[in-house]
Write a protein that holds these residues in place. Sequence first.
Motif, PDB file in Angstrom:
ATOM      1  N   PRO A   1       0.917  -1.096   0.026  1.00  0.00           N
ATOM      2  CA  PRO A   1      -0.002   0.131  -0.131  1.00  0.00           C
ATOM      3  C   PRO A   1       0.867   1.337   0.076  1.00  0.00           C
ATOM      4  O   PRO A   1       0.443   2.596  -0.483  1.00  0.00           O
ATOM      5  CB  PRO A   1      -0.830  -0.098   1.362  1.00  0.00           C
ATOM      6  CG  PRO A   1      -1.059  -1.477   1.720  1.00  0.00           C
ATOM      7  CD  PRO A   1       0.729  -2.316   1.088  1.00  0.00           C
ATOM      8  N   ILE A   2       2.036   1.384   0.852  1.00  0.00           N
ATOM      9  CA  ILE A   2       2.641   2.370   0.666  1.00  0.00           C
ATOM     10  C   ILE A   2       3.309   2.712  -0.685  1.00  0.00           C
ATOM     11  O   ILE A   2       3.020   3.937  -1.059  1.00  0.00           O
ATOM     12  CB  ILE A   2       3.970   2.265   1.584  1.00  0.00           C
ATOM     13  CG1 ILE A   2       3.361   2.005   3.014  1.00  0.00           C
ATOM     14  CG2 ILE A   2       5.054   3.362   1.601  1.00  0.00           C
ATOM     15  CD1 ILE A   2       4.389   1.581   4.028  1.00  0.00           C
ATOM     16  N   THR A   3       3.892   1.688  -1.208  1.00  0.00           N
ATOM     17  CA  THR A   3       4.577   1.871  -2.781  1.00  0.00           C
ATOM     18  C   THR A   3       3.214   2.610  -3.575  1.00  0.00           C
ATOM     19  O   THR A   3       3.397   3.284  -4.482  1.00  0.00           O
ATOM     20  CB  THR A   3       5.119   0.691  -3.354  1.00  0.00           C
ATOM     21  OG1 THR A   3       6.260   0.336  -2.363  1.00  0.00           O
ATOM     22  CG2 THR A   3       5.555   1.013  -4.495  1.00  0.00           C
TER      23      THR A   3
ATOM     24  N   LEU B   1       2.416   6.018  -3.089  1.00  0.00           N
ATOM     25  CA  LEU B   1       3.327   6.960  -3.812  1.00  0.00           C
ATOM     26  C   LEU B   1       2.955   7.105  -5.364  1.00  0.00           C
ATOM     27  O   LEU B   1       2.986   8.135  -5.766  1.00  0.00           O
ATOM     28  CB  LEU B   1       4.731   6.405  -3.746  1.00  0.00           C
ATOM     29  CG  LEU B   1       5.530   6.566  -2.431  1.00  0.00           C
ATOM     30  CD1 LEU B   1       6.844   6.072  -2.400  1.00  0.00           C
ATOM     31  CD2 LEU B   1       5.695   8.234  -2.136  1.00  0.00           C
ATOM     32  N   ASN B   2       2.848   5.880  -6.082  1.00  0.00           N
ATOM     33  CA  ASN B   2       2.338   6.040  -7.406  1.00  0.00           C
ATOM     34  C   ASN B   2       1.062   6.439  -7.826  1.00  0.00           C
ATOM     35  O   ASN B   2       1.013   7.210  -8.824  1.00  0.00           O
ATOM     36  CB  ASN B   2       2.350   4.502  -7.976  1.00  0.00           C
ATOM     37  CG  ASN B   2       3.995   3.861  -7.606  1.00  0.00           C
ATOM     38  OD1 ASN B   2       4.991   4.615  -7.806  1.00  0.00           O
ATOM     39  ND2 ASN B   2       4.038   2.584  -7.524  1.00  0.00           N
ATOM     40  N   VAL B   3       0.176   6.251  -6.935  1.00  0.00           N
ATOM     41  CA  VAL B   3      -1.255   6.661  -7.273  1.00  0.00           C
ATOM     42  C   VAL B   3      -1.172   8.399  -7.168  1.00  0.00           C
ATOM     43  O   VAL B   3      -1.921   9.130  -7.888  1.00  0.00           O
ATOM     44  CB  VAL B   3      -2.099   6.050  -6.216  1.00  0.00           C
ATOM     45  CG1 VAL B   3      -3.490   6.870  -6.315  1.00  0.00           C
ATOM     46  CG2 VAL B   3      -2.456   4.654  -6.628  1.00  0.00           C
TER      47      VAL B   3
ATOM     48  N   TYR C   1       0.416  13.377 -15.458  1.00  0.00           N
ATOM     49  CA  TYR C   1      -0.356  13.415 -16.412  1.00  0.00           C
ATOM     50  C   TYR C   1      -0.820  14.909 -16.612  1.00  0.00           C
ATOM     51  O   TYR C   1      -1.044  15.529 -17.696  1.00  0.00           O
ATOM     52  CB  TYR C   1      -1.648  12.754 -16.211  1.00  0.00           C
ATOM     53  CG  TYR C   1      -1.578  11.347 -17.188  1.00  0.00           C
ATOM     54  CD1 TYR C   1      -1.761  11.325 -18.404  1.00  0.00           C
ATOM     55  CD2 TYR C   1      -0.958  10.084 -16.558  1.00  0.00           C
ATOM     56  CE1 TYR C   1      -1.487  10.198 -19.399  1.00  0.00           C
ATOM     57  CE2 TYR C   1      -0.635   8.965 -17.030  1.00  0.00           C
ATOM     58  CZ  TYR C   1      -0.777   9.101 -18.666  1.00  0.00           C
ATOM     59  OH  TYR C   1      -0.619   7.930 -19.374  1.00  0.00           O
ATOM     60  N   VAL C   2      -1.237  15.768 -15.462  1.00  0.00           N
ATOM     61  CA  VAL C   2      -1.649  16.934 -15.489  1.00  0.00           C
ATOM     62  C   VAL C   2      -0.566  18.090 -16.004  1.00  0.00           C
ATOM     63  O   VAL C   2      -0.800  18.902 -17.104  1.00  0.00           O
ATOM     64  CB  VAL C   2      -2.252  17.506 -14.103  1.00  0.00           C
ATOM     65  CG1 VAL C   2      -2.529  18.829 -14.033  1.00  0.00           C
ATOM     66  CG2 VAL C   2      -3.577  16.860 -13.714  1.00  0.00           C
TER      67      VAL C   2
ATOM     68  N   LEU D   1       3.910   3.049 -17.679  1.00  0.00           N
ATOM     69  CA  LEU D   1       4.228   3.958 -16.796  1.00  0.00           C
ATOM     70  C   LEU D   1       4.144   3.259 -15.480  1.00  0.00           C
ATOM     71  O   LEU D   1       5.316   3.616 -14.584  1.00  0.00           O
ATOM     72  CB  LEU D   1       2.859   5.063 -16.461  1.00  0.00           C
ATOM     73  CG  LEU D   1       3.291   6.566 -15.903  1.00  0.00           C
ATOM     74  CD1 LEU D   1       4.444   7.010 -16.673  1.00  0.00           C
ATOM     75  CD2 LEU D   1       1.946   7.473 -15.779  1.00  0.00           C
ATOM     76  N   LEU D   2       3.396   2.499 -15.150  1.00  0.00           N
ATOM     77  CA  LEU D   2       3.252   1.896 -13.780  1.00  0.00           C
ATOM     78  C   LEU D   2       4.489   0.952 -13.461  1.00  0.00           C
ATOM     79  O   LEU D   2       5.412   1.054 -12.327  1.00  0.00           O
ATOM     80  CB  LEU D   2       1.936   0.842 -13.528  1.00  0.00           C
ATOM     81  CG  LEU D   2       2.070   0.291 -12.265  1.00  0.00           C
ATOM     82  CD1 LEU D   2       1.467   1.497 -11.170  1.00  0.00           C
ATOM     83  CD2 LEU D   2       0.685  -0.789 -12.286  1.00  0.00           C
TER      84      LEU D   2
END
Lengths: 398, 460
Positions: free
Chosen positions: B121-123, B126-128, B135-136, B392-393
Amino acid sequence: MTEAVHGQSWSQRILSEVLLRWGARLGIAWIGLLTLLAVFAPLLANTHPLLVQDAEGWHSPMLVYLGPADTTLLGIFFLALLLFLLPGRRLLRFLAWVSGAAVVGALSWTLVSPPSLVVYEQYREAEAAGEYQRVIRAPIPYSAKDYLRDYADTGLESPRASDERMHWFGTDENGADVLSRMVHATRIALSIGFIATGIALAIGVVLGGLMGYFSGIIDIIGMRLVEIFEAIPTLFLLLTFVAFFGRSLYLMMLIIGLTSWSGYARYVRAEFLRLRQQDFVQGAIASGLSLPSILFRHMLPNGMAPILVAASFGVASAILAEATLSFLGLGLVDDPSWGQMLNQAVQSSTFNWWMAAFPGGAIFLTVFAYNLIGEALRDAVDPHAQSGKAKIPAKGTA
Amino acid sequence: MLTYIFRRLLLMVPTLLGITVVVFVVMAAAPGGISALSLVEGQNLEPQAKKALEDYYNRLYGLDQPAPVQFARWLNNISPVGFAQDDTGGLTGWPMLKPPDLGISFRYGRPVMDLIGERLPITLLLNVLSIPLIYVVAIAVGVRAATQRGQAFDTQAGVVLLGLWSVPTMLAGVLMIGFLASDQFWQWFPTGGLSRRAALDMTFLPQAEVWWTLLALLALAFLFAAAFMVFAARAGRAPRMAAGLLLGAAGGYAMIQDLDALTSLTSLVVGGVFGALLGGLMARSEWLALRLLVFGGAGILSGVTAAGWLMPAPMIPGFLLDRIWHLVLPVICLSYGGLAFLAKLSRSAVLENLTSDYARTARAKGVNEHDVLWRHVFRNSLLPLITVSATLLPSLLAGSVIVEAIFSIEGMGKLAVEAVQTRDRELVLSITLISGLLTLVGYLLADLAYAIVDPRVSYD
């Protein structure tokens, strides 16, 4: 002169177009500078004086302590210079250079054997004792592994902190001169980029070529293999390899090559799938040429351009991969490497800015240079460069 | 569509098998390899105790068996259908349904499932957080570069983005920690971890002793930001530049003053001048989004500063703010590389569509340029951006390894490095499996999104 009559070949046109771009020029200039630094490292950064005049007359400790790697590099460099100036067919000169390099390497590794015991302190002590009448030192009078044991505590000094010694870029945690280590580390950075990418290219071109040429079942199996290697996080596979197989420069090159071929295979396969339908390939098949001849003499030169672009970016990521491994503490132990020096920038909660700025800056500039060259190549090869099916090359991996 | 998804899911099985085989072969073929001997080595034990421990490890992990048997054993453990295992390691009862078991970590002595459940969940957090940011910003920069093809912004952005893409994550992280987190320079952010020890005891949201202080803080920050942004949007170039110079000078002065060691008059002046130049440059820009961002940020900062002066009582930041404060540097570090790549990609995608026939038709019909860009061209330019999201992931997961090592965040990346360094076979294999699975799911999701966005693509 014959080229002028027949007009430029395609690769020559690409080359001259690349050289028109200032980004590529800067990139090539930086790589050229690094090459010079790598070749002449023992003359530029060395504790052994270049020339000494003492009671026995003139002699050169630098030459005595020259290792086989040093002589190999110097030999190859001067051979290249000589052949560049000589007239003759380009391919012939290239072949002469490759075979000459092999001979120089073999001779160096068998004949050159510097004394295994190195006492760096002896020169400074002898000079202090007044034994030398004249000494000519290298511009950076410290070797990469000279930990300055004759001085008290030299670890992690900021640039120009000491009065008695001059360290332009400071010292590292073992007390060695950072600038000297950086000069010697150019060898690792350059060689890992070229050799790792060369291995990856060789595997990728052969596998991708076979997949593209035969298609069918070979293609399906090959693409699964490519998918497998793409789905393993490259950095992780690299970490596993290095952690389990130990730390050696050559192994690292091999491993970075072995883990980064999938992208090239994809490119070559796509190119070959396109080329195999074309008339000249069908003609080559019809005239009964052997398979290697069709693949490598007829198809490959026509499908090389996008691969070269990918390879140029690949060299950059190979350098990054080595730096990352060294940074994570899985790199070479004693040999200088930029990533390993960068690792010392933040240690025990103090920030040693010179360990970040100089080695980190060198990694950045080198990667930037290769990326600039790669981009210029891509623009030259394909003016409408489209990246419809682009893949993000994982950062810090090959 | 469902059959397609099902087929893709089935195809993942051989790929995942291949991935784990590659990693297992690497481990098994390594000199020294993995044996019970290497696990008990270094522990100062009586010979009998050592022997007993060796036997225990052999029974638990099957380390005394040949490598293919070991791998089959591991496969049996992780598959939902398989043999049951009794205490002596014998196999009985085929086929039976059982919960998949990733085994027990050599080093931690805990189930791998638990370890990964804690770290993943920690990683992912960060990625989420990184993906929307990437993207923005990438789309904003890419679209602007494409619409201003060949002009100053385009060429400058091209060089800067390539440079950004070339900055090694290690260097960026080390510099950020060194300058923004260490006590030698600005100690604005924490040096590592995900929350302070003290923050674990705090409430989730910020709290204050006097109830209205929080509202006042929010109101002040909002008011200042709104005022600044309206000014940035409406004012002409000259007043904007004057304000930018002033703000920049004040900011630069404040920054140098924050640096205890360097507060001589010259450094203060240099800080002020440099800040003024930067602020003036930002305010001069014709790019509205950039101006709004800069002025809005400056507004929030001045609002919070003003509130800090006026506050009667200190406030408790709370768990959420503390977590955000810890995440700023790692997220920036993780996202700038992908951002640079994606911005270049979106530039070329928009550029391709801007010169296409349908865009010219729209212009000929009299559609204004804004609508051509955002209603026609932009939607079609999204396709390559969606394709690339698949890769990307994995690249972010690889980036997490470095970022987590630098910022000492206890995530999957750090676990992976520890696992390979300690030759923790079960952990290495499980991490390979999980990250491979995430990667493949990422590919699948990207392909599905592609079909949803582009009606021409159909998988049936």
